[in-house]
Design a protein around this motif. Sequence first.
Motif, PDB file in Angstrom:
ATOM      1  N   GLU A   1       4.806 -16.572   7.025  1.00 55.13           N
ATOM      2  CA  GLU A   1       5.911 -16.277   7.923  1.00 55.13           C
ATOM      3  C   GLU A   1       6.101 -14.774   8.051  1.00 55.13           C
ATOM      4  O   GLU A   1       5.434 -13.991   7.378  1.00 55.13           O
ATOM      5  CB  GLU A   1       7.201 -16.939   7.440  1.00 55.13           C
ATOM      6  N   LEU A   2       7.015 -14.403   8.917  1.00 53.95           N
ATOM      7  CA  LEU A   2       7.344 -13.004   9.153  1.00 53.95           C
ATOM      8  C   LEU A   2       8.844 -12.866   9.333  1.00 53.95           C
ATOM      9  O   LEU A   2       9.471 -13.699   9.989  1.00 53.95           O
ATOM     10  CB  LEU A   2       6.613 -12.481  10.393  1.00 53.95           C
ATOM     11  N   ASP A   3       9.402 -11.833   8.736  1.00 50.72           N
ATOM     12  CA  ASP A   3      10.810 -11.497   8.931  1.00 50.72           C
ATOM     13  C   ASP A   3      10.872 -10.051   9.418  1.00 50.72           C
ATOM     14  O   ASP A   3      10.690  -9.111   8.631  1.00 50.72           O
ATOM     15  CB  ASP A   3      11.586 -11.661   7.626  1.00 50.72           C
ATOM     16  N   ALA A   4      11.075  -9.892  10.722  1.00 46.35           N
ATOM     17  CA  ALA A   4      11.033  -8.561  11.328  1.00 46.35           C
ATOM     18  C   ALA A   4      12.194  -7.682  10.899  1.00 46.35           C
ATOM     19  O   ALA A   4      12.197  -6.469  11.175  1.00 46.35           O
ATOM     20  CB  ALA A   4      11.018  -8.688  12.854  1.00 46.35           C
ATOM     21  N   ARG A   5      13.179  -8.246  10.210  1.00 46.95           N
ATOM     22  CA  ARG A   5      14.284  -7.411   9.707  1.00 46.95           C
ATOM     23  C   ARG A   5      13.835  -6.529   8.544  1.00 46.95           C
ATOM     24  O   ARG A   5      14.471  -5.508   8.248  1.00 46.95           O
ATOM     25  CB  ARG A   5      15.438  -8.299   9.242  1.00 46.95           C
ATOM     26  N   ALA A   6      12.769  -6.942   7.859  1.00 45.79           N
ATOM     27  CA  ALA A   6      12.226  -6.151   6.746  1.00 45.79           C
ATOM     28  C   ALA A   6      11.267  -5.127   7.332  1.00 45.79           C
ATOM     29  O   ALA A   6      10.152  -5.449   7.738  1.00 45.79           O
ATOM     30  CB  ALA A   6      11.508  -7.065   5.757  1.00 45.79           C
ATOM     31  N   LEU A   7      11.702  -3.882   7.385  1.00 47.52           N
ATOM     32  CA  LEU A   7      10.956  -2.831   8.080  1.00 47.52           C
ATOM     33  C   LEU A   7      10.261  -1.903   7.103  1.00 47.52           C
ATOM     34  O   LEU A   7      10.813  -1.555   6.051  1.00 47.52           O
ATOM     35  CB  LEU A   7      11.908  -2.013   8.953  1.00 47.52           C
ATOM     36  N   SER A   8       9.056  -1.490   7.453  1.00 45.56           N
ATOM     37  CA  SER A   8       8.372  -0.448   6.676  1.00 45.56           C
ATOM     38  C   SER A   8       7.665   0.496   7.632  1.00 45.56           C
ATOM     39  O   SER A   8       7.212   0.086   8.706  1.00 45.56           O
ATOM     40  CB  SER A   8       7.382  -1.060   5.678  1.00 45.56           C
ATOM     41  N   ASN A   9       7.593   1.758   7.236  1.00 36.75           N
ATOM     42  CA  ASN A   9       6.971   2.800   8.054  1.00 36.75           C
ATOM     43  C   ASN A   9       5.617   3.170   7.470  1.00 36.75           C
ATOM     44  O   ASN A   9       5.532   3.656   6.330  1.00 36.75           O
ATOM     45  CB  ASN A   9       7.850   4.051   8.107  1.00 36.75           C
ATOM     46  N   HIS A  10       4.577   2.954   8.260  1.00 38.87           N
ATOM     47  CA  HIS A  10       3.236   3.344   7.839  1.00 38.87           C
ATOM     48  C   HIS A  10       3.040   4.826   8.126  1.00 38.87           C
ATOM     49  O   HIS A  10       3.488   5.342   9.156  1.00 38.87           O
ATOM     50  CB  HIS A  10       2.189   2.515   8.588  1.00 38.87           C
ATOM     51  N   ALA A  11       2.356   5.510   7.228  1.00 37.47           N
ATOM     52  CA  ALA A  11       2.064   6.936   7.446  1.00 37.47           C
ATOM     53  C   ALA A  11       1.278   7.110   8.745  1.00 37.47           C
ATOM     54  O   ALA A  11       0.401   6.312   9.070  1.00 37.47           O
ATOM     55  CB  ALA A  11       1.275   7.488   6.270  1.00 37.47           C
ATOM     56  N   TYR A  12       1.591   8.164   9.463  1.00 38.08           N
ATOM     57  CA  TYR A  12       0.935   8.463  10.734  1.00 38.08           C
ATOM     58  C   TYR A  12       0.338   9.857  10.608  1.00 38.08           C
ATOM     59  O   TYR A  12       1.066  10.847  10.513  1.00 38.08           O
ATOM     60  CB  TYR A  12       1.949   8.390  11.872  1.00 38.08           C
TER      61      TYR A  12
ATOM     62  N   GLU B   1       0.846  -1.192   0.000  1.00 37.96           N
ATOM     63  CA  GLU B   1       0.000   0.000   0.000  1.00 37.96           C
ATOM     64  C   GLU B   1       0.878   1.238   0.000  1.00 37.96           C
ATOM     65  O   GLU B   1       1.934   1.265   0.649  1.00 37.96           O
ATOM     66  CB  GLU B   1      -0.946  -0.040   1.202  1.00 37.96           C
ATOM     67  N   ALA B   2       0.439   2.251  -0.716  1.00 39.91           N
ATOM     68  CA  ALA B   2       1.299   3.396  -0.997  1.00 39.91           C
ATOM     69  C   ALA B   2       1.649   4.207   0.238  1.00 39.91           C
ATOM     70  O   ALA B   2       2.647   4.933   0.241  1.00 39.91           O
ATOM     71  CB  ALA B   2       0.630   4.296  -2.045  1.00 39.91           C
ATOM     72  N   ASP B   3       0.834   4.110   1.297  1.00 35.50           N
ATOM     73  CA  ASP B   3       1.117   4.902   2.497  1.00 35.50           C
ATOM     74  C   ASP B   3       2.003   4.160   3.499  1.00 35.50           C
ATOM     75  O   ASP B   3       2.126   4.578   4.636  1.00 35.50           O
ATOM     76  CB  ASP B   3      -0.173   5.352   3.170  1.00 35.50           C
ATOM     77  N   CYS B   4       2.623   3.080   3.053  1.00 37.21           N
ATOM     78  CA  CYS B   4       3.516   2.309   3.919  1.00 37.21           C
ATOM     79  C   CYS B   4       4.843   2.150   3.187  1.00 37.21           C
ATOM     80  O   CYS B   4       4.964   1.332   2.273  1.00 37.21           O
ATOM     81  CB  CYS B   4       2.890   0.944   4.230  1.00 37.21           C
ATOM     82  N   LEU B   5       5.829   2.954   3.558  1.00 36.99           N
ATOM     83  CA  LEU B   5       7.072   3.032   2.800  1.00 36.99           C
ATOM     84  C   LEU B   5       8.132   2.104   3.358  1.00 36.99           C
ATOM     85  O   LEU B   5       8.372   2.078   4.571  1.00 36.99           O
ATOM     86  CB  LEU B   5       7.599   4.470   2.799  1.00 36.99           C
ATOM     87  N   PRO B   6       8.807   1.359   2.482  1.00 39.57           N
ATOM     88  CA  PRO B   6       9.825   0.416   2.959  1.00 39.57           C
ATOM     89  C   PRO B   6      11.108   1.132   3.338  1.00 39.57           C
ATOM     90  O   PRO B   6      11.493   2.126   2.730  1.00 39.57           O
ATOM     91  CB  PRO B   6      10.054  -0.467   1.730  1.00 39.57           C
ATOM     92  N   ARG B   7      11.775   0.610   4.352  1.00 42.06           N
ATOM     93  CA  ARG B   7      13.137   1.042   4.607  1.00 42.06           C
ATOM     94  C   ARG B   7      14.060   0.249   3.675  1.00 42.06           C
ATOM     95  O   ARG B   7      13.679  -0.799   3.156  1.00 42.06           O
ATOM     96  CB  ARG B   7      13.499   0.793   6.067  1.00 42.06           C
ATOM     97  N   PRO B   8      15.255   0.753   3.418  1.00 39.97           N
ATOM     98  CA  PRO B   8      16.159   0.042   2.498  1.00 39.97           C
ATOM     99  C   PRO B   8      16.326  -1.428   2.874  1.00 39.97           C
ATOM    100  O   PRO B   8      16.488  -1.773   4.046  1.00 39.97           O
ATOM    101  CB  PRO B   8      17.478   0.815   2.649  1.00 39.97           C
ATOM    102  N   GLY B   9      16.263  -2.281   1.863  1.00 42.28           N
ATOM    103  CA  GLY B   9      16.443  -3.709   2.073  1.00 42.28           C
ATOM    104  C   GLY B   9      15.171  -4.486   2.289  1.00 42.28           C
ATOM    105  O   GLY B   9      15.201  -5.715   2.418  1.00 42.28           O
ATOM    106  N   TRP B  10      14.004  -3.811   2.323  1.00 41.88           N
ATOM    107  CA  TRP B  10      12.740  -4.497   2.612  1.00 41.88           C
ATOM    108  C   TRP B  10      12.490  -5.643   1.638  1.00 41.88           C
ATOM    109  O   TRP B  10      12.304  -6.789   2.038  1.00 41.88           O
ATOM    110  CB  TRP B  10      11.597  -3.489   2.554  1.00 41.88           C
TER     111      TRP B  10
END
Length: 314
Positions: free
Chosen positions: A207-218, A103-112
Motif C-alpha cells: 500500500e501507499l500513504d501519500a501523507r508520509a512525505l520524504s524528500n530525496h536529495a536532488y 536510504e540515507a539520501d531520502c530524508l523524512p518530513r516530520p511524522g513519516w
Amino acid sequence: MTEVTSPVLPVSLIIVSDYATADGDGELRLALQAYGRDPEGIPAEIVVMLPTGRSFRPDEDPDLAEIAAAAAIIVVTHDSEESSQLKDAGLAHCRHDVVAVVEADCLPRPGWLATLFSSFAMMPEAEAISGRTSYGDDSMMKRVFSLLDRGFLECRDPDGRITHVSNNGALYRRTMLERFPYEPNLGPFISAHLRQHAMVREGIVVELDARALSNHAYEGLPFLWDLRRNKGFQHAQMKLRKAPERGRLGAALSAVMASFNENRRTARAVGRDFCRPGDWPLFWVMMFLVRIPEFAGAIATDDTAGFMASTKYR
C-alpha cells in the motif's frame, strides 16, 4: 542540545546509502537526526549498514548522543558494496516485527514513520507500505522530476492495487522481508525490479500513504543523468531476460519506449498531485530529453561490469 522526548515506536529502522556522495558521513548524520528527532515518533532502534572498510562513529558525535539515548543506534559492516545486500543483511540485527528500510539520501518530513505505522494498524492485510517521495516542490524542475522519477510508486493497476514499494523508504512486515530477499550482483535497480515481480506473482499486498512525505536529495543534472541511465539499463536487461535472442539495439529501443509509456501512465494517474498547471510544458520537454541517457544505459547491456563501474549507484 534539545532533549529527545518523542514517543518511541516498536519499529526497527535500517539505513543504507545507495549512492556514492562526497560526504557520506554527513548524509548519514542528517538521516539519523531526521529519524531520531521526529516529534511525532522515533524508531526503537536504528541499524546503520555499511560496507566492510567503512566506519561511522555516532557515539563520538555530540549532536547524535541524545538520539542514541532514545533509540539504540547500531553500526554494522557487511562484506558487500551493494545497497540491496546491505538492506538484507541489516535484518539480522533488527529486534522488531515491523521494519523500516530507508536510504540515507531520502530524508523524512516530520511524522513519516508515525504515519506509516498507524496506517499499518489500519491495514492488517498489507505487508509493506510506502510514503510519497519527491525532490521538493520549490522549483518547476523538482516538481517535474518528482513526477517522472517517483510518481510511478503511486500508480494502481487495473484492479486498484499498488504494485511497487519505494526503495527509498518503506515500512515492512519482517516476515515479508525474510521471504523476498534481493538477488545479489545485479545493482539496486534490477534487484528491486525482480523482487517486485516476485511479490506481485505471490499476491503480496502493498500500500501507499501519500501523507508520509520524504524528500530525496536532488543533485542536479549529473544525478538525473545517472539515474536515467540506470533506468534504461534496468528496462533493457528485463527485456533481454524475457527474450535472450533479441538484439541489443532492439532491446534498447523497446526499453526506452517502455519507460516512456510508464511515465505517460504515471502522468495521467497522479500528475496533478505533483505538478502545477504551468509545469506541463517542461514536463513534456523532459519526457523526451530523458530518453537520451536512458538509451545510453539501455545500449550498455553487453558490458554489465563496465556499466556498474560507471555509475554512482551501488
